[in-house]
Write a protein that holds these residues in place. Structure first.
Motif, PDB file in Angstrom:
ATOM      1  N   GLY A  66       0.773  -1.233   0.000  1.00 37.58           N
ATOM      2  CA  GLY A  66       0.000   0.000   0.000  1.00 37.58           C
ATOM      3  C   GLY A  66       0.801   1.279   0.000  1.00 37.58           C
ATOM      4  N   LEU A  67       2.099   1.203  -0.352  1.00 30.59           N
ATOM      5  CA  LEU A  67       2.941   2.401  -0.340  1.00 30.59           C
ATOM      6  C   LEU A  67       2.818   3.157  -1.657  1.00 30.59           C
ATOM      7  CD1 LEU A  67       5.093   4.068   1.209  1.00 30.59           C
ATOM      8  CD2 LEU A  67       6.834   2.674   0.046  1.00 30.59           C
ATOM      9  N   ASN A  68       2.565   4.446  -1.563  1.00 27.73           N
ATOM     10  CA  ASN A  68       2.534   5.324  -2.737  1.00 27.73           C
ATOM     11  C   ASN A  68       3.793   6.190  -2.723  1.00 27.73           C
ATOM     12  OD1 ASN A  68      -0.231   4.846  -3.926  1.00 27.73           O
ATOM     13  ND2 ASN A  68      -0.796   5.368  -1.828  1.00 27.73           N
ATOM     14  N   VAL A  69       4.590   6.075  -3.780  1.00 26.01           N
ATOM     15  CA  VAL A  69       5.841   6.837  -3.863  1.00 26.01           C
ATOM     16  C   VAL A  69       5.699   7.899  -4.949  1.00 26.01           C
ATOM     17  CG1 VAL A  69       8.337   6.725  -4.148  1.00 26.01           C
ATOM     18  CG2 VAL A  69       7.109   4.762  -3.192  1.00 26.01           C
ATOM     19  N   SER A  70       5.987   9.124  -4.604  1.00 31.76           N
ATOM     20  CA  SER A  70       5.912  10.215  -5.580  1.00 31.76           C
ATOM     21  C   SER A  70       7.262  10.902  -5.699  1.00 31.76           C
ATOM     22  CB  SER A  70       4.839  11.233  -5.181  1.00 31.76           C
ATOM     23  OG  SER A  70       5.097  11.761  -3.893  1.00 31.76           O
ATOM     24  N   GLN A  71       7.557  11.399  -6.899  1.00 30.08           N
ATOM     25  CA  GLN A  71       8.807  12.104  -7.149  1.00 30.08           C
ATOM     26  C   GLN A  71       8.564  13.609  -7.138  1.00 30.08           C
ATOM     27  OE1 GLN A  71      11.453  10.197 -10.305  1.00 30.08           O
ATOM     28  NE2 GLN A  71       9.436   9.520 -10.950  1.00 30.08           N
ATOM     29  N   ILE A  72       9.490  14.323  -6.535  1.00 35.36           N
ATOM     30  CA  ILE A  72       9.433  15.779  -6.498  1.00 35.36           C
ATOM     31  C   ILE A  72      10.680  16.305  -7.207  1.00 35.36           C
ATOM     32  CG2 ILE A  72       9.212  17.821  -5.042  1.00 35.36           C
ATOM     33  CD1 ILE A  72       6.940  15.798  -4.641  1.00 35.36           C
ATOM     34  N   GLU A  73      10.491  17.115  -8.254  1.00 35.87           N
ATOM     35  CA  GLU A  73      11.643  17.689  -8.948  1.00 35.87           C
ATOM     36  C   GLU A  73      12.427  18.580  -7.991  1.00 35.87           C
ATOM     37  OE1 GLU A  73      11.726  19.176 -13.046  1.00 35.87           O
ATOM     38  OE2 GLU A  73       9.575  18.702 -13.106  1.00 35.87           O
ATOM     39  N   GLY A  74      13.741  18.441  -8.023  1.00 40.45           N
ATOM     40  CA  GLY A  74      14.568  19.247  -7.139  1.00 40.45           C
ATOM     41  C   GLY A  74      15.998  19.271  -7.625  1.00 40.45           C
ATOM     42  N   GLY A  75      16.902  19.429  -6.696  1.00 37.86           N
ATOM     43  CA  GLY A  75      18.325  19.445  -6.998  1.00 37.86           C
ATOM     44  C   GLY A  75      19.074  18.999  -5.761  1.00 37.86           C
ATOM     45  N   SER A  76      20.377  18.972  -5.832  1.00 38.35           N
ATOM     46  CA  SER A  76      21.160  18.416  -4.742  1.00 38.35           C
ATOM     47  C   SER A  76      20.960  19.170  -3.423  1.00 38.35           C
ATOM     48  CB  SER A  76      22.643  18.410  -5.117  1.00 38.35           C
ATOM     49  OG  SER A  76      23.419  17.802  -4.108  1.00 38.35           O
ATOM     50  N   THR A  77      21.257  20.452  -3.404  1.00 33.66           N
ATOM     51  CA  THR A  77      21.141  21.191  -2.149  1.00 33.66           C
ATOM     52  C   THR A  77      19.681  21.371  -1.728  1.00 33.66           C
ATOM     53  OG1 THR A  77      21.264  23.324  -3.315  1.00 33.66           O
ATOM     54  CG2 THR A  77      23.321  22.398  -2.479  1.00 33.66           C
ATOM     55  N   SER A  78      18.802  21.587  -2.707  1.00 31.41           N
ATOM     56  CA  SER A  78      17.386  21.781  -2.350  1.00 31.41           C
ATOM     57  C   SER A  78      16.774  20.499  -1.800  1.00 31.41           C
ATOM     58  CB  SER A  78      16.585  22.268  -3.562  1.00 31.41           C
ATOM     59  OG  SER A  78      16.571  21.320  -4.602  1.00 31.41           O
ATOM     60  N   ASN A  79      17.206  19.342  -2.281  1.00 28.84           N
ATOM     61  CA  ASN A  79      16.699  18.078  -1.735  1.00 28.84           C
ATOM     62  C   ASN A  79      17.128  17.899  -0.276  1.00 28.84           C
ATOM     63  OD1 ASN A  79      15.339  17.316  -4.039  1.00 28.84           O
ATOM     64  ND2 ASN A  79      16.987  16.015  -4.817  1.00 28.84           N
ATOM     65  N   GLN A  84      15.399  18.196   5.476  1.00 26.84           N
ATOM     66  CA  GLN A  84      15.502  18.790   6.803  1.00 26.84           C
ATOM     67  C   GLN A  84      14.144  19.265   7.325  1.00 26.84           C
ATOM     68  OE1 GLN A  84      17.951  18.913   8.904  1.00 26.84           O
ATOM     69  NE2 GLN A  84      17.225  20.414  10.405  1.00 26.84           N
ATOM     70  N   ILE A  85      13.336  19.880   6.449  1.00 26.05           N
ATOM     71  CA  ILE A  85      12.047  20.427   6.903  1.00 26.05           C
ATOM     72  C   ILE A  85      10.897  19.444   6.735  1.00 26.05           C
ATOM     73  CG2 ILE A  85      12.783  22.797   6.507  1.00 26.05           C
ATOM     74  CD1 ILE A  85      11.199  22.824   3.931  1.00 26.05           C
ATOM     75  N   GLY A  86      11.184  18.271   6.170  1.00 21.34           N
ATOM     76  CA  GLY A  86      10.165  17.233   6.076  1.00 21.34           C
ATOM     77  C   GLY A  86       9.284  17.287   4.853  1.00 21.34           C
ATOM     78  N   ASP A  87       9.646  18.105   3.851  1.00 17.85           N
ATOM     79  CA  ASP A  87       8.858  18.137   2.615  1.00 17.85           C
ATOM     80  C   ASP A  87       9.014  16.839   1.824  1.00 17.85           C
ATOM     81  OD1 ASP A  87       7.839  20.604   3.131  1.00 17.85           O
ATOM     82  OD2 ASP A  87       9.126  21.697   1.745  1.00 17.85           O
ATOM     83  N   ILE A  88      10.148  16.182   1.985  1.00 14.77           N
ATOM     84  CA  ILE A  88      10.390  14.867   1.400  1.00 14.77           C
ATOM     85  C   ILE A  88      10.976  13.983   2.495  1.00 14.77           C
ATOM     86  CG2 ILE A  88      10.727  15.715  -0.967  1.00 14.77           C
ATOM     87  CD1 ILE A  88      13.753  15.487  -0.523  1.00 14.77           C
ATOM     88  N   GLN A  89      10.961  12.658   2.259  1.00 10.49           N
ATOM     89  CA  GLN A  89      11.533  11.722   3.231  1.00 10.49           C
ATOM     90  C   GLN A  89      12.762  10.995   2.687  1.00 10.49           C
ATOM     91  OE1 GLN A  89       7.938  11.305   2.428  1.00 10.49           O
ATOM     92  NE2 GLN A  89       7.776  13.037   3.828  1.00 10.49           N
ATOM     93  N   TYR A  90      13.042  11.202   1.396  1.00  4.95           N
ATOM     94  CA  TYR A  90      14.089  10.434   0.709  1.00  4.95           C
ATOM     95  C   TYR A  90      14.576  11.328  -0.425  1.00  4.95           C
ATOM     96  CZ  TYR A  90      15.857   5.820  -1.093  1.00  4.95           C
ATOM     97  OH  TYR A  90      16.612   4.753  -1.492  1.00  4.95           O
ATOM     98  N   GLY A  91      15.879  11.390  -0.657  1.00  4.58           N
ATOM     99  CA  GLY A  91      16.340  12.286  -1.714  1.00  4.58           C
ATOM    100  C   GLY A  91      17.656  11.856  -2.326  1.00  4.58           C
ATOM    101  N   ILE A  92      17.887  12.343  -3.536  1.00  2.00           N
ATOM    102  CA  ILE A  92      19.147  12.102  -4.232  1.00  2.00           C
ATOM    103  C   ILE A  92      19.909  13.420  -4.289  1.00  2.00           C
ATOM    104  CG2 ILE A  92      18.146  12.514  -6.537  1.00  2.00           C
ATOM    105  CD1 ILE A  92      20.030  10.262  -7.566  1.00  2.00           C
TER     106      ILE A  92
END
Length: 333
Positions: A66-79, A84-92
């Motif tokens: 039941g896991l839904n994974v979504s991608q958020i466009e970003g960049g290295s420092t912005s990810n 840090q602020i919890g907008d995402i839980q996983y990043g590249i």
């Protein structure tokens, strides 16, 4: 007779349910996640990071119930800042930016205490390119008075670019003073702008090729600007997480010679407050299911190895769940 028929139907139902249950567990499905949603910070459209996180998203949705994974466009420092602020839980992002983030240096005014490493992935060749028919640009010093595209503003690419330019005594002020201009955006737009003559120089990272540059070179051949090897040695010695290598010959059409350039290492991080068991499973599923990456992104995935999983990462900055997996695999003693 009727009683026997009912008993038979119940037995058949149990057999089917058991078979289904066994099937789910045999292919790894059914792992539990603490939340129904996982937001992954990716790269811009047209970058090499976007297809990586696409394959990653599909993999996790296949293995976690039941896991839904979504991608958020970003960049290295912005990810990293989004983690840090919890907008995402996983990043590249890049290992160089991760090192800055945990120390509170470079692009980070303070230490980020909610980011934890998961794994290193592959080396990224930083490419400074122009069109092949541009006779005015042949070395780094020639780009000072030009219109330069640097990729996503919140990415690690621009940070590494300016650090590389420091070795030449070039900064944003000197470019503006010379009549040059800086633009930011996703790689697809930047490559199109280069093709159409809107910008003169494109800067981006690839492994080794930048996908969007490959797309335009069919009609507009490009050339890659070499970096002076003494400058490369100088930046490598500063311990900024920036190294160097040679862009392989044949990476782009007509460019058969190896070209010296600076390199970064791409990596995954997660929120520090994710449960240990969850991150352990995220790490395990990634490393033990490499086929989707080999099929969808073979050029990058060929560098995904457990032996290099901690390249550029201090083990003390790993999430405990990831660290537990590497200890089991003998990567951390």
């Amino acid at each position: 007779m009727r009683k026997s028929l009912i008993s038979l139907l119940i037995a058949l139902t149990l057999i089917v349910m058991t078979a289904c249950g066994n099937s789910a567990s045999s292919d790894g499905e059914g792992l539990e996640a603490p939340d129904k949603f996982l937001k992954v910070g990716s790269g811009p459209m047209g970058s090499g990071w976007y297809p990586i996180t696409t394959a990653l998203s599909e993999l996790y949705m296949d293995h976690f119930s039941g896991l839904n994974v979504s991608q958020i466009e970003g960049g290295s420092t912005s990810n990293l800042k989004s983690l840090q602020i919890g907008d995402i839980q996983y990043g590249i992002h890049y290992t160089s930016d991760f090192a800055d983030a945990v120390k509170g240096t470079g692009s980070f005014d303070e230490q980020l205490d909610q980011v934890a490493g998961l794994t290193s992935l592959y080396p990224v060749y930083q490419t400074i390119a122009t069109l092949a028919d541009n006779e005015e640009i042949n070395k780094v010093e020639d780009i000072v008075d030009q219109h330069i595209f640097l990729g996503p503003k919140g990415g690690g690419g621009p940070v590494a670019f300016w650090r590389m330019m420091e070795e030449y005594g070039i900064d944003e002020g000197s470019i503006e003073d010379a009549g040059g201009k800086i633009s930011y955006g996703n790689y697809s737009d930047g490559a199109s702008m280069l093709k159409d003559g809107i910008v003169d120089v494109f800067v981006g990272g690839g492994a080794p090729q930048v996908t969007s540059l490959q797309e335009i070179e069919v009609t507009k051949p490009i050339k890659v600007i070499p970096i002076d090897e003494e400058k490369l040695k100088g930046i490598n010695e500063k311990g900024l997480g920036i190294s160097y290598d040679r862009l392989p010959g044949g990476t782009y059409k007509g460019l058969e010679e190896e070209i010296p350039t600076y390199t970064l290492v791409a990596m995954f991080s997660v929120r520090s407050d994710l449960p240990e068991d969850y991150v352990y499973n995220l790490t395990k599923v990634f490393w033990e299911n490499q086929d989707p990456f080999k099929e969808q992104i073979p050029q990058r995935a060929k560098n995904f190895t457990l032996e290099t999983a901690l390249d550029g990462i201090d083990p003390e900055t790993l999430h405990p769940g990831a660290k537990k997996y590497y200890e089991e695999e003998g990567i951390i003693q």
